[in-house]
Enzyme design. Structure first.
Site, PDB file in Angstrom:
ATOM      1  N   SER A  45      45.395  21.453  51.050  1.00 13.70           N
ATOM      2  CA  SER A  45      45.685  22.484  50.048  1.00 13.70           C
ATOM      3  C   SER A  45      45.238  23.828  50.604  1.00 13.70           C
ATOM      4  O   SER A  45      44.398  23.897  51.502  1.00 13.70           O
ATOM      5  CB  SER A  45      44.900  22.178  48.764  1.00 13.70           C
ATOM      6  OG  SER A  45      44.955  23.267  47.865  1.00 13.70           O
ATOM      7  N   TYR A  51      36.907  20.543  43.888  1.00 11.94           N
ATOM      8  CA  TYR A  51      38.253  20.373  44.454  1.00 11.94           C
ATOM      9  C   TYR A  51      38.334  21.052  45.828  1.00 11.94           C
ATOM     10  O   TYR A  51      38.831  20.461  46.797  1.00 11.94           O
ATOM     11  CB  TYR A  51      39.309  20.947  43.498  1.00 11.94           C
ATOM     12  CG  TYR A  51      40.722  20.731  44.004  1.00 11.94           C
ATOM     13  CD1 TYR A  51      41.256  19.456  44.064  1.00 11.94           C
ATOM     14  CD2 TYR A  51      41.504  21.797  44.449  1.00 11.94           C
ATOM     15  CE1 TYR A  51      42.540  19.235  44.553  1.00 11.94           C
ATOM     16  CE2 TYR A  51      42.787  21.585  44.931  1.00 11.94           C
ATOM     17  CZ  TYR A  51      43.304  20.305  44.985  1.00 11.94           C
ATOM     18  OH  TYR A  51      44.571  20.091  45.471  1.00 11.94           O
TER      19      TYR A  51
END
Ligand code: NDP
Ligand code: 8X3
Length: 257
Positions: A143, A156
């Site tokens: 990501s 995250y």
């Protein structure tokens, strides 16, 4: 040597990037092993793609948080399809946007168990099969959160930074073997990701208000392209954002009125 119809294992194939990648690679003639916790969804997808494209498919229940589940799924997939060439370690999620002082134990554990430990399990279980097949390619789905951090994204972002470290380590360890390793790092993309993270459809939709975000097929196309390149070409990393997203965390996103 590159097989004419590679056998591809995809974790998290029940929605989003995993499902789109399965659809795109089946259309290219790849045989598929599809896993997710929602086994009925991967079974339906596998049956549809086998009948539409004439490829061999295997679908099974998979929870990447559990070693036994990963080992069983991989062993059954390799046995059913006759080996493994390509692995798309895609299963992952975000839970919540709480800051470090209030992040819920169950949320940060879910992210680290799935996004970090799940990928380690997937790589470890599949590698003997990929090595045996004599030609391979690993894709990890990171990501932009693996490159930058933002408030409310501590666990995250940590998980995707860790995924980057795992991917780079694998590339060092496999150097000299006929196996490529590519990390695909998307920015904001419309999938079930925001619904899973925010647990509220209206809030999830608002993430993309006024923006033309990435769609799952955009990431599937990145995977298809990197896979199709000649064997001596390894795309190490792809940071892929929509044109409206100039920054990583929402500070510079173009939203139409
Ligand atoms: P989706 O929620 O649409 O898909 C996530 C997939 O992961 C589902 O198939 C889900 O299946 C699977 N999954 C989740 N937990 C597990 C588990 N424990 N075991 C097996 N499968 C699991 O989201 P995306 O397609 O967007 O997400 C795919 C990857 O992309 C994730 O790693 C995510 O972090 C990453 N990503 C997403 C971005 C986005 O904006 N959408 C941007 C950057 C990265 P099931 O629930 O059936 O188990
Ligand atoms: C998903 C992108 O910006 O929500 O990995 O962290 S972001």
């Amino acid at each position: 040597m590159r097989p004419e119809n590679p056998i591809v294992l995809i974790t998290g194939a029940s929605s989003g990037f995993g499902e789109a990648t399965a659809r795109m690679l089946a259309a290219q003639g790849c045989h598929l092993a599809l896993g997710a916790r929602r086994v009925e969804k991967v079974r339906a997808l596998a049956a549809e793609l086998a009948s539409k494209h004439g490829v061999r498919t295997f679908a099974g229940a998979l929870d990447t948080r559990a070693t036994a589940s990963v080992e069983r799924f991989v062993a059954e997939a390799a046995a059913a399809l006759g080996g493994l060439h390509v692995v798309v370690a895609n299963a992952g999620l975000a839970r919540g946007t709480d800051r470090m002082d209030s992040v819920l134990e169950e949320d940060w554990q879910a992210m680290l168990h799935t996004n970090v430990e799940g990928v380690i399990r997937t790589i470890k279980a599949t590698l003997p099969h990929v090595r045996r097949s004599g030609w391979g390619h690993y894709f990890t789905i990171g990501s932009t959160a693996g490159h930058w951090v933002y408030e409310g994204g501590g666990a995250y972002c940590a998980s995707k930074h860790a995924l980057k470290a795992l991917t780079r380590t694998l590339r060092l360890e496999l150097c000299g073997e006929p196996i490529r390793i590519t990390e695909v790092d998307p920015g904001m993309a419309v999938t079930e990701f925001s619904l899973v993270r925010l647990q509220d459809a209206a809030k999830a939709d608002s993430v993309y208000t006024g923006v033309e975000p990435l769609v799952a097929e955009d990431i599937a196309e990145c995977i298809r392209w990197a896979l199709a390149l000649p064997d001596h070409v390894n795309i190490d990393q792809m940071i892929v954002k929509c044109r409206d997203q100039a920054s990583h965390n929402g500070t510079r996103i173009h939203r139409r009125a």
